[in-house]
Write an enzyme that holds these catalytic residues in place. Sequence first.
Site, short mmCIF file in Angstrom:
data_model
loop_
_atom_site.label_atom_id
_atom_site.label_comp_id
_atom_site.label_asym_id
_atom_site.label_seq_id
_atom_site.Cartn_x
_atom_site.Cartn_y
_atom_site.Cartn_z
N SER A 11 35.37 43.46 37.30
CA SER A 11 34.23 42.57 37.02
C SER A 11 33.97 41.64 38.20
O SER A 11 32.84 41.47 38.65
CB SER A 11 34.51 41.71 35.79
N HIS A 32 40.31 52.12 43.52
CA HIS A 32 41.38 53.13 43.60
C HIS A 32 41.05 54.37 42.77
O HIS A 32 41.86 55.27 42.68
CB HIS A 32 42.73 52.51 43.20
N LYS A 106 43.33 35.08 40.54
CA LYS A 106 43.87 33.83 39.96
C LYS A 106 45.14 34.11 39.17
O LYS A 106 45.07 34.54 38.02
CB LYS A 106 42.82 33.20 39.05
N SER A 139 33.54 30.33 37.52
CA SER A 139 32.64 31.41 37.93
C SER A 139 32.88 32.68 37.12
O SER A 139 33.61 33.55 37.57
CB SER A 139 32.86 31.71 39.41
N LYS A 192 44.94 27.27 34.90
CA LYS A 192 43.95 27.03 33.83
C LYS A 192 43.90 28.19 32.83
O LYS A 192 43.49 28.02 31.68
CB LYS A 192 42.56 26.71 34.41
N ARG A 256 38.15 36.07 29.33
CA ARG A 256 39.11 37.02 28.76
C ARG A 256 40.33 36.28 28.23
O ARG A 256 40.93 36.67 27.25
CB ARG A 256 39.53 38.07 29.80
N ASN A 257 40.72 35.21 28.93
CA ASN A 257 41.88 34.45 28.46
C ASN A 257 41.57 33.76 27.13
O ASN A 257 42.36 33.80 26.20
CB ASN A 257 42.31 33.44 29.53
N VAL A 280 41.87 42.52 32.81
CA VAL A 280 43.07 41.73 33.03
C VAL A 280 42.99 40.35 32.35
O VAL A 280 41.97 39.68 32.40
CB VAL A 280 43.38 41.61 34.55
N GLU A 282 44.97 37.32 32.95
CA GLU A 282 45.98 36.82 33.90
C GLU A 282 46.91 35.77 33.28
O GLU A 282 48.06 35.61 33.71
CB GLU A 282 45.30 36.22 35.14
N1 LIG Z 1 36.08 38.25 35.81
C1 LIG Z 1 35.82 37.03 36.24
O1 LIG Z 1 34.85 36.40 35.81
C2 LIG Z 1 36.71 36.39 37.25
C3 LIG Z 1 37.93 36.94 37.60
N2 LIG Z 1 38.71 36.30 38.52
C4 LIG Z 1 40.00 36.84 38.92
O2 LIG Z 1 39.79 38.03 39.68
C5 LIG Z 1 40.90 38.91 39.53
C6 LIG Z 1 40.38 40.30 39.14
O3 LIG Z 1 39.75 40.12 37.89
P1 LIG Z 1 38.62 41.06 37.34
O4 LIG Z 1 37.86 41.72 38.39
O5 LIG Z 1 37.84 40.24 36.38
O6 LIG Z 1 39.52 42.11 36.54
P2 LIG Z 1 39.09 43.43 35.80
O7 LIG Z 1 40.11 43.70 34.77
O8 LIG Z 1 37.66 43.35 35.41
O9 LIG Z 1 39.21 44.52 36.96
C7 LIG Z 1 40.38 44.71 37.69
C8 LIG Z 1 40.11 45.77 38.75
O10 LIG Z 1 41.27 45.92 39.58
C9 LIG Z 1 41.59 47.31 39.58
N3 LIG Z 1 43.01 47.51 39.80
C10 LIG Z 1 44.04 47.27 38.97
N4 LIG Z 1 45.21 47.61 39.54
C11 LIG Z 1 44.90 48.09 40.77
C12 LIG Z 1 45.66 48.63 41.83
N5 LIG Z 1 46.99 48.72 41.77
N6 LIG Z 1 45.01 49.05 42.94
C13 LIG Z 1 43.68 48.96 43.03
N7 LIG Z 1 42.88 48.46 42.06
C14 LIG Z 1 43.51 48.03 40.95
C15 LIG Z 1 41.17 47.81 38.21
O11 LIG Z 1 41.10 49.20 38.18
P3 LIG Z 1 41.16 50.02 36.78
O12 LIG Z 1 39.77 50.04 36.26
O13 LIG Z 1 41.68 51.34 37.19
O14 LIG Z 1 42.11 49.27 35.88
C16 LIG Z 1 39.82 47.12 38.12
O15 LIG Z 1 38.87 47.80 38.90
C17 LIG Z 1 41.81 38.27 38.45
O16 LIG Z 1 42.85 37.59 39.10
C18 LIG Z 1 40.89 37.28 37.75
O17 LIG Z 1 41.59 36.17 37.23
C19 LIG Z 1 38.32 35.14 39.12
C20 LIG Z 1 37.12 34.57 38.82
C21 LIG Z 1 36.21 35.15 37.87
O1 LIG Z 2 38.40 32.56 36.24
C1 LIG Z 2 37.45 32.79 35.52
C2 LIG Z 2 36.26 31.94 35.48
O2 LIG Z 2 36.26 30.97 36.49
C3 LIG Z 2 37.52 33.96 34.61
O3 LIG Z 2 38.35 33.65 33.56
P1 LIG Z 2 38.88 34.80 32.59
O4 LIG Z 2 39.82 35.64 33.39
O5 LIG Z 2 39.55 34.08 31.46
O6 LIG Z 2 37.67 35.57 32.14
#
Ligand SMILES: NC(=O)C1=CN([C@@H]2O[C@H](COP(=O)(O)OP(=O)(O)OC[C@H]3O[C@@H](n4cnc5c(N)ncnc54)[C@H](OP(=O)(O)O)[C@@H]3O)[C@@H](O)[C@H]2O)C=CC1
Ligand SMILES: O=C(CO)COP(=O)(O)O
Length: 346
Positions: A11, A32, A106, A139, A192, A256-257, A280, A282
């Site tokens: 995402s 991947h 995060k 965000s 957080k 998600r949390n 995920v 986290e």
């Molecule tokens: N979503 C949000 O709004 C926000 C998220 N974040 C942070 O960003 C980070 C990622 O979150 P987010 O994108 O939302 O997570 P998602 O669960 O939406 O996506 C995770 C992505 O990482 C991939 N992935 C997992 N393991 C591996 C690996 N070993 N090698 C390569 N790719 C991999 C997953 O692939 P697969 O589909 O195969 O599982 C998927 O594409 C987290 O730390 C989150 O806290 C920060 C701010 C905002």
């Molecule tokens: O870090 C985030 C917003 O700033 C996303 O939080 P979640 O992983 O709980 O969706």
Amino acid sequence: MANVAVLGAGSWGTALSVVLADNYHDVRLWTHRKDQAQQINETHHNEKYLQEVSLPSNIVAYNDMEAALQDVTAVVVVVPTKAIREVCQQMKSVLSHKVTIIHATKGIDPDSLKRVSEMMEEELPDDIYEDIVVLSGPSHAEEVGLRQPTTVTVSSHTMKEAEIAQDLFINEHFRVYTNPDVVGVELGGALKNIIALGAGISDGLGYGDNAKSALITRGLAEIARLGTSMGANPLTFAGLTGVGDLIVTCTSQHSRNWRAGNMLGKGYDLHDVLEHMGMVVEGVRTTNAAYKLSQSQQIEMPITQGIEQLLFHGAAPKEVVDQLMTRGRRHEMEDLANILGDQYSS
Ligand SMILES: NC(=O)C1=CN([C@@H]2O[C@H](COP(=O)(O)OP(=O)(O)OC[C@H]3O[C@@H](n4cnc5c(N)ncnc54)[C@H](OP(=O)(O)O)[C@@H]3O)[C@@H](O)[C@H]2O)C=CC1
Ligand SMILES: O=C(CO)COP(=O)(O)O
């Protein structure tokens, strides 16, 4: 305009790719999964994450990391905390030129108790980057993908690298601040998530806004307590990556949390909750990391401790709330002054 690789097509990687593409950069979104790269390039949508967002044509998905990293000047790493070391090792094996490295993940690793930038520094050779930049703040990807107003902070030890990241991302929908306090920015974003689990649990139990406000406020106190003990500037916790991200994650149904916590509060089992989320959460691993840090640093973190009991030791949600509400009496001003340091003591 720059060639920028985004590693991680979940995402947040997808939403950040949209911001970069809107700024006319050529974006290589690495995943991947071969089938996902093909699907994104054929449909200009990421069907698994952020399906509703249409992806501009200057986002091209890659499955081959070496090809994705060729000639890029910046790399944005956005995979879950547990995948950070693995992705850095892959990066190291194919990247030989110097780039700006930004991460937007995060979490804290419960095995090494390291922050994400620390793990990256351990895994990556230091001749391919100047400094790691952390991008964090309130965000949700769902809103960023729709170009709704969002503010974040970028942080690195050298201001030059943070400003390069600021220039890459800033636009009229996505306002980017800088802050030199890497430890505070990174810890605020990671910790957080624990409190957001708590806010979801409270809502799931049917408690109201008073309880949630208490969790946010006292949660901030314990985040700042651990953070300052690890070298953060206490002021950072009053900023976007502290209270800002805490508010959005504890109050938004995009979180998600929060959503995972909400199901736990309603009595669902952790394993089933994580299966159901499919993205995920986290806060689960970070709760365990923060709990271990609080023990080793002797920092009082009652909310984190309660959530650790609930997630990993079978405590019932209501039992955890009762424990928090019946703790020994505290002096609020003393608690806050302890976080801020001697000059604020009464
Ligand atoms: N979503 C949000 O709004 C926000 C998220 N974040 C942070 O960003 C980070 C990622 O979150 P987010 O994108 O939302 O997570 P998602 O669960 O939406 O996506 C995770 C992505 O990482 C991939 N992935 C997992 N393991 C591996 C690996 N070993 N090698 C390569 N790719 C991999 C997953 O692939 P697969 O589909 O195969 O599982 C998927 O594409 C987290 O730390 C989150 O806290 C920060 C701010 C905002
Ligand atoms: O870090 C985030 C917003 O700033 C996303 O939080 P979640 O992983 O709980 O969706």
